[in-house]
Design a protein around this motif. Structure first.
Motif, PDB file in Angstrom:
ATOM      1  N   CYS A  47       0.782  -1.110   0.025  1.00 49.54           N
ATOM      2  CA  CYS A  47      -0.080   0.055  -0.275  1.00 49.54           C
ATOM      3  C   CYS A  47       0.890   1.183   0.205  1.00 49.54           C
TER       4      CYS A  47
ATOM      5  N   HIS B 237       4.199   5.240   8.059  1.00 48.63           N
ATOM      6  CA  HIS B 237       4.040   3.478   7.505  1.00 48.63           C
ATOM      7  C   HIS B 237       5.203   2.625   7.330  1.00 48.63           C
TER       8      HIS B 237
ATOM      9  N   HIS C 170      -7.726   3.736  11.328  1.00 45.12           N
ATOM     10  CA  HIS C 170      -7.920   3.311   9.738  1.00 45.12           C
ATOM     11  C   HIS C 170      -9.448   3.752   9.155  1.00 45.12           C
TER      12      HIS C 170
HETATM   13  C1  HEM Z   1       0.455  -2.053  10.575  1.00 44.05           C
HETATM   14  C2  HEM Z   1       0.017  -2.308  10.260  1.00 44.05           C
HETATM   15  C3  HEM Z   1      -0.511  -0.520  10.278  1.00 44.05           C
HETATM   16  C4  HEM Z   1      -0.374   0.312  10.885  1.00 44.05           C
HETATM   17  C5  HEM Z   1       0.071  -0.213  12.658  1.00 44.05           C
HETATM   18  C6  HEM Z   1      -1.571   1.711  11.058  1.00 44.05           C
HETATM   19  C7  HEM Z   1      -1.658   2.682  11.344  1.00 44.05           C
HETATM   20  C8  HEM Z   1      -1.834   3.721  11.409  1.00 44.05           C
HETATM   21  C9  HEM Z   1      -2.202   5.518  11.312  1.00 44.05           C
HETATM   22  C10 HEM Z   1      -1.944   4.730  13.288  1.00 44.05           C
HETATM   23  C11 HEM Z   1      -2.363   6.060  10.922  1.00 44.05           C
HETATM   24  C12 HEM Z   1      -3.369   7.178  11.232  1.00 44.05           C
HETATM   25  C13 HEM Z   1      -2.207   8.359  10.764  1.00 44.05           C
HETATM   26  C14 HEM Z   1      -2.945   9.544  10.060  1.00 44.05           C
HETATM   27  O1  HEM Z   1      -4.096   9.153   9.482  1.00 44.05           O
HETATM   28  O2  HEM Z   1      -2.462   9.516   9.029  1.00 44.05           O
HETATM   29  C15 HEM Z   1      -2.942   5.431   9.694  1.00 44.05           C
HETATM   30  C16 HEM Z   1      -3.269   5.855   8.426  1.00 44.05           C
HETATM   31  C17 HEM Z   1      -3.214   5.672   6.462  1.00 44.05           C
HETATM   32  N1  HEM Z   1      -3.265   4.167   6.708  1.00 44.05           N
HETATM   33 FE1  HEM Z   1      -2.064   2.959   8.279  1.00 44.05          FE
HETATM   34  N2  HEM Z   1      -1.281   1.393   8.983  1.00 44.05           N
HETATM   35  C18 HEM Z   1      -0.602   0.001   9.265  1.00 44.05           C
HETATM   36  C19 HEM Z   1      -1.111  -0.652   7.891  1.00 44.05           C
HETATM   37  C20 HEM Z   1      -1.647   0.127   6.518  1.00 44.05           C
HETATM   38  C21 HEM Z   1      -2.104  -0.548   5.555  1.00 44.05           C
HETATM   39  C22 HEM Z   1      -1.606  -1.887   5.332  1.00 44.05           C
HETATM   40  C23 HEM Z   1      -2.305   0.632   4.611  1.00 44.05           C
HETATM   41  C24 HEM Z   1      -3.208   0.604   2.919  1.00 44.05           C
HETATM   42  C25 HEM Z   1      -4.150  -0.507   2.815  1.00 44.05           C
HETATM   43  C26 HEM Z   1      -2.487   1.667   5.513  1.00 44.05           C
HETATM   44  C27 HEM Z   1      -3.283   3.204   4.478  1.00 44.05           C
HETATM   45  C28 HEM Z   1      -3.374   4.027   5.616  1.00 44.05           C
HETATM   46  C29 HEM Z   1      -4.016   5.414   4.610  1.00 44.05           C
HETATM   47  C30 HEM Z   1      -4.269   5.534   3.314  1.00 44.05           C
HETATM   48  C31 HEM Z   1      -3.457   6.322   5.654  1.00 44.05           C
HETATM   49  C32 HEM Z   1      -3.967   7.675   6.002  1.00 44.05           C
HETATM   50  C33 HEM Z   1      -5.677   7.891   6.630  1.00 44.05           C
HETATM   51  C34 HEM Z   1      -6.108   9.226   7.034  1.00 44.05           C
HETATM   52  O3  HEM Z   1      -6.139  10.333   5.876  1.00 44.05           O
HETATM   53  O4  HEM Z   1      -6.908   9.614   7.854  1.00 44.05           O
HETATM   54  N3  HEM Z   1      -1.856   1.305   6.150  1.00 44.05           N
HETATM   55  N4  HEM Z   1      -2.487   3.868   9.904  1.00 44.05           N
END
Ligand code: HEM
Lengths: 581, 340
Positions: free
Chosen positions: A134, A213, B296
């Motif tokens: 991703c 990430h 998420h």
């Molecule tokens: C170990 C696994 C993961 C953890 C612990 C994690 C944690 C987080 C956290 C804490 C946020 C909030 C930060 C923010 O909103 O900017 C976030 C946002 C995000 N994550 Fe992850 N993530 C993980 C895996 C993934 C995966 C696999 C994807 C893709 C499919 C992904 C895509 C995104 C996206 C697109 C955002 C932005 C959401 C927004 O705009 O608010 N993440 N992630």
């Protein structure tokens, strides 16, 4: 904008779903299905590549990430409820005795070693694959779009969540130029066209999010590094003794997968003395107050030995390895004379504390060299003995009046049977108990064994400490990754990506300036204030007058702009993009 | 060093005083709901379908109800809530009482620390006292910053319950802490956990308010009666509550992340490994993962809104289990709660 989307969202977008409401689980499936089938609904052969692509898209979708996150949380639960092999092996053994039927079943499911279980690994590896799949494409896209321009201004700004309007006497192109100057001064990225200016800001949000990430991936890598090249060991060290950090001289040694016996740093440590202080009053009476172990150590480089005061929370660092004080106890010193009058044993024997509050300790003395028969003793060490109804009890953890009571055995210790024996337990199968008067020995006192087996003398006691030795080359990378992740997280939370569009048209009484604003990823709100401030600033710059919104539009006068509600849904994004393209 | 018993007793008396004042503040907040004029207290304008508008008394919207995504112009039928400070006798009383109780509780915590010559969060009694205090600090800050005085009653409810339990069932006499806890990391790690927990508490309370408000709005929109309509008249729309809750979590999550990191560094110093899946560590990890799931979900189509709110509450459940359940039922290296 597309660089803010996950592949799955893109898939939805390219499937031309008109409404956001139609997205979500069902829609993704539908979109996937649609891409797999022609319009007629006849299934087509996808082919291997097609299926792989489909599976990859599923794996890297946000929904899958969400589900895997929950699975990870759920999978951790048994690890905290059931005793774990890696944390407390004794508790696992206890569980086996308490639940003889259930335990083997749980063991087959790796439930006593959850965090090393294959199914646990499967979950986090899938999650991190999903994460990589991703995040990496998003990173490339972000890099590629470093110079990308904002989208064109939509035709009808009134359809945006934030709107404002004023009129000015400046001609339209000058009004637009003035707006451009103000926005550029505020570090907006600009794009101009015929009668419009569009501005965008807040790209750092995506940077922060990606940084976060990617740092998570790096954190996993660091943990793996430690698992492969690090090691853990334990060593019990009696005061006066020295040991060298080599596998043969360690009690417990857990090497990482790629660590060989020759890879250890052969420093030497000796224990000079150990002091424990205890709390003497209050509810925590007899709890430990402080521990301090005076060591001398010499590093593998052959430097002269140096002193170190080892304490809890103050590990010793030597040759990149850390040495921790994790336990302490008493080692009573015994001298054993056998039936022939030979001294067959003379030295300290570490006893294991049964109670940390009284330091009452259990231990075993094995004398394989005694004649006419091997001797064994099960002993109890009492640091501060008091007599309670004829029984000896320990009243205090420090050794104020140490006593030892022993149960002697003679016969075959079974040490040559081939199965390894613990030094802390006596295999009484080949032994018979010797009849002696039970008695608590004070230092210097002896116990005469019956039938000419000899004599044991309790000559005094020493202290011992147990040391944990850890080497983890992944530690510093793990710390750096975690700090980067935190910084990225904060960055992505602080910055919001937002757009502002300006259109200027000739009106009957001067130029009408329309403003439209839109914040992506602004679910927490907050752009409206900035928008209102910018709108009134623009209005003031151009000496404009706040205009009434036209009847067919829902414009807001600048002063009231902060009343409007930004709804940053994909719908609005689509709205802007649709009109812009 | 000897514990100063007199000072410790004074501290306990101050906690009781704070508890009584909080209870009175709750009463005053409730009186405001009962006798105060129904008004929209939120700073943020409502952007809700027309049915909801009538409910919260912001009528006269120029927006056509047909398209919820279209901008809604607040037609200035009702002026935005004036001023930063609470208005109305009951609300002012309630807020004043809350602030004084907070002051008293801060004194209690300070004197407890002075009596023990250490950071006053070394056992469960002190920890609960500190997180309830933090929840009230968050309450006061949010009340003022977002003019969200309407959350007072609902945040004080768990505070009063928690503190009442704390001074009775959980109470632990003042004393020193075990050698493993004698490190400046206790000030860093535990303080971060306390701040995050205080924020998470308020986030969860507002999230529950959101779920209730959302249900009420949907029922009314469908022409069904709602039991909570009366209270809802004093609250802003579900959307505003949802955002308020989200903002708290946005703040809490990095703090919690930092707290876990500090804990790992400390564990490395004290136990020789930065992560060992000790039950406390495991549950703070689970909590972190569920809240990450919440973030998420907020960014995933089809999961926003109610589903996301439930995920947040699940995360809060994990947090509470870590605080209470793990201390009571599971033994591990962190078993220093002072409970036997
Ligand atoms: C170990 C696994 C993961 C953890 C612990 C994690 C944690 C987080 C956290 C804490 C946020 C909030 C930060 C923010 O909103 O900017 C976030 C946002 C995000 N994550 Fe992850 N993530 C993980 C895996 C993934 C995966 C696999 C994807 C893709 C499919 C992904 C895509 C995104 C996206 C697109 C955002 C932005 C959401 C927004 O705009 O608010 N993440 N992630």
């Amino acid at each position: 904008m597309t660089d803010l989307q996950t592949p799955a969202e893109q898939a939805e977008a390219t499937a031309a779903l008109p409404e956001t409401e139609a997205s979500g689980p069902a829609a993704t499936a539908a979109a996937a299905a649609r891409s797999a089938r022609p319009a007629g609904g006849q299934p087509v052969r996808l082919g291997l590549m097609g299926w792989l692509r489909w599976a990859w898209r599923q794996l890297t979708s946000m929904r899958t990430a969400l589900i895997l996150l929950f699975l990870l949380a759920l999978a951790s639960v048994p690890g905290s409820v059931l005793p774990q092999e890696g944390i407390d092996p004794a508790a696992v053994t206890q569980y086996y005795t308490a639940h003889p039927a259930l335990a083997p079943l749980l063991n087959r499911l790796s439930l006593f070693d959850v965090f090393a279980a294959p199914w646990f690994a499967a979950i986090y590896l899938l999650l991190f694959t999903s994460l990589a799949g991703c995040v990496l494409p998003r990173t490339f896209r972000l890099v590629g779009s470093a110079r990308q321009q904002p989208p064109r201004a939509p035709r009808n700004l009134a359809r945006l969540p934030l709107t404002a309007r004023f009129s000015t006497s400046l001609p339209p192109d000058e009004a637009l130029a003035a707006a451009g100057r103000l926005l550029a001064g505020r570090r907006f990225r600009l794009r101009t066209g015929d009668g419009w200016v569009s501005a965008e800001k807040g790209y750092l949000r995506e940077v922060g999010n990606l940084l976060f990430h990617i740092a998570l991936l790096a954190l996993l890598g660091s943990v793996a590094l430690g698992g492969l090249f690090g090691y853990k060991a334990n060593r019990l060290l009696v005061a006066g003794q020295t040991f060298v950090n080599q596998p043969t001289d360690l009690d417990v040694f857990h090497p990482g997968r790629l660590v060989g016996p020759g890879d250890l740093q052969p420093f030497a440590i000796s224990l000079r003395s150990f002091t424990a202080k205890y709390i003497t009053s209050g509810p925590e009476i007899s709890d430990p107050a402080s521990f301090s172990a005076l060591l001398r150590y010499s590093s593998a480089g052959g430097t002269p030995s140096q002193p170190y005061n080892l304490q809890v929370n103050h590990p010793l660092r030597v040759d990149g390895v850390r040495v921790y004080l994790i336990g302490h106890g008493y080692a009573p010193v015994f001298k054993v004379t056998d039936g022939k009058g030979t001294v067959v044993f003379n030295g300290p024997v570490p006893f294991i504390p049964v109670s940390t509050n009284t330091m009452l300790s259990d231990g075993v003395i094995k004398v394989p060299d005694a004649d006419p028969a091997q001797l064994g003793f099960a002993g109890v060490f009492v640091p501060t003995a008091v007599d309670i109804d004829g029984r000896v009890e320990s009243a205090w953890p420090a050794a104020l009046s140490p006593r030892v009571s022993l149960v002697p055995y003679a016969g075959n210790l079974g040490m040559n049977s081939g199965t390894p024996q613990s030094v802390y337990s006596l295999d009484t199968a080949g032994l018979h108990k010797l009849k002696v008067q039970p008695r608590a020995l004070a230092p210097g006192q002896s116990l005469q064994l019956p039938d000419g087996y000899g004599r044991i003398t309790f000559t005094g006691y020493r202290q011992w400490i147990s040391l944990a030795i850890t080497y983890d080359p992944g530690q510093v990378p793990a710390l750096l990754s975690a700090c980067t992740a935190l910084a990225g997280l904060i960055l992505s939370f602080l910055v919001r990506r937002r757009r502002l569009f300006v259109r200027a048209t000739e009106g009957p009484n001067g130029t009408i300036v329309d403003l439209g604003g839109l914040a992506r990823s602004d679910a927490a709100g907050g752009y409206e204030t900035e928008f209102a401030e910018l709108a009134s600033q623009l209005c003031a710059d151009q000496r404009g007058t706040a205009g009434e919104p036209a009847a067919d539009q829902q414009g807001v006068p600048p002063a009231a702009a902060d009343q409007a509600e930004p709804v940053s849904s994909d719908h609005d994004e689509a709205l802007v993009e649709d009109e812009a393209e | 060093m000897q514990v100063n018993t007199g000072l410790a007793n004074f501290s306990y008396a101050m906690v009781i005083t704070a508890l009584v004042l909080y209870a009175l503040a709750m009463l005053a907040y409730a009186c405001d709901f009962a006798f105060g004029k129904a008004r929209l207290l939120a700073t943020e304008p409502a952007a809700e379908p027309a049915a909801v508008k009538e409910l919260v008394g912001v009528g006269a919207s120029a927006a056509p109800a047909a398209s919820p995504a279209a901008p809604v112009v607040n037609g200035a039928a009702e002026p935005p809530p004036a001023g930063r400070w609470p208005s109305g006798f009951w609300l002012r009383t309630a807020f004043g009482l809350t602030c004084s109780a907070l002051g008293v509780q801060l004194i209690a915590i300070l004197t407890r620390g002075l009596a023990e010559h250490r950071v006053p969060w070394g056992n469960m009694y002190e920890f609960i006292c500190a997180i309830t205090c933090m929840a009230v600090i968050v309450l006061v800050l949010i009340s003022v910053k977002f003019r969200a005085y309407y959350i007072g009653l609902f945040v004080l409810l768990p505070v009063v319950l928690g503190l009442a339990l704390d001074v009775t069932a959980v109470y632990t006499l003042a004393g020193p802490v075990a050698p493993a806890l004698q490190s400046y990391w206790i000030a860093i790690h535990v303080t971060a956990m306390i701040i995050a927990t205080g924020l998470f508490i308020v986030g969860a309370v507002v999230s529950v308010m959101y779920l209730v408000a959302d249900r009420c709005q949907r029922r009314l929109a469908a022409g069904l009666p709602s039991k909570v309509e009366g209270i809802m008249a004093h609250l802003p729309s579900a959307l505003v509550l949802d955002r308020l809750s989200y903002r708290t979590i946005l703040f809490a999550f990095p703090v919690w992340t930092f707290g876990i990191m500090a804990g790992a560094i400390w564990a490395d110093q004290a136990w020789g490994r930065y992560w060992g899946w000790d039950p406390k560590e495991t549950w703070s990890f689970i909590t972190w993962v569920v809240y990450a799931g919440f973030l998420h979900a907020r960014a995933t189509a089809g999961w926003r809104g109610r589903k996301a709110a439930w995920i947040q509450l699940a995360g809060f459940g994990c947090l509470m289990f870590n605080l209470i359940g793990v201390n009571l039922w599971i033994t591990g290296l962190h078993s220093y709660a002072g409970l036997t």
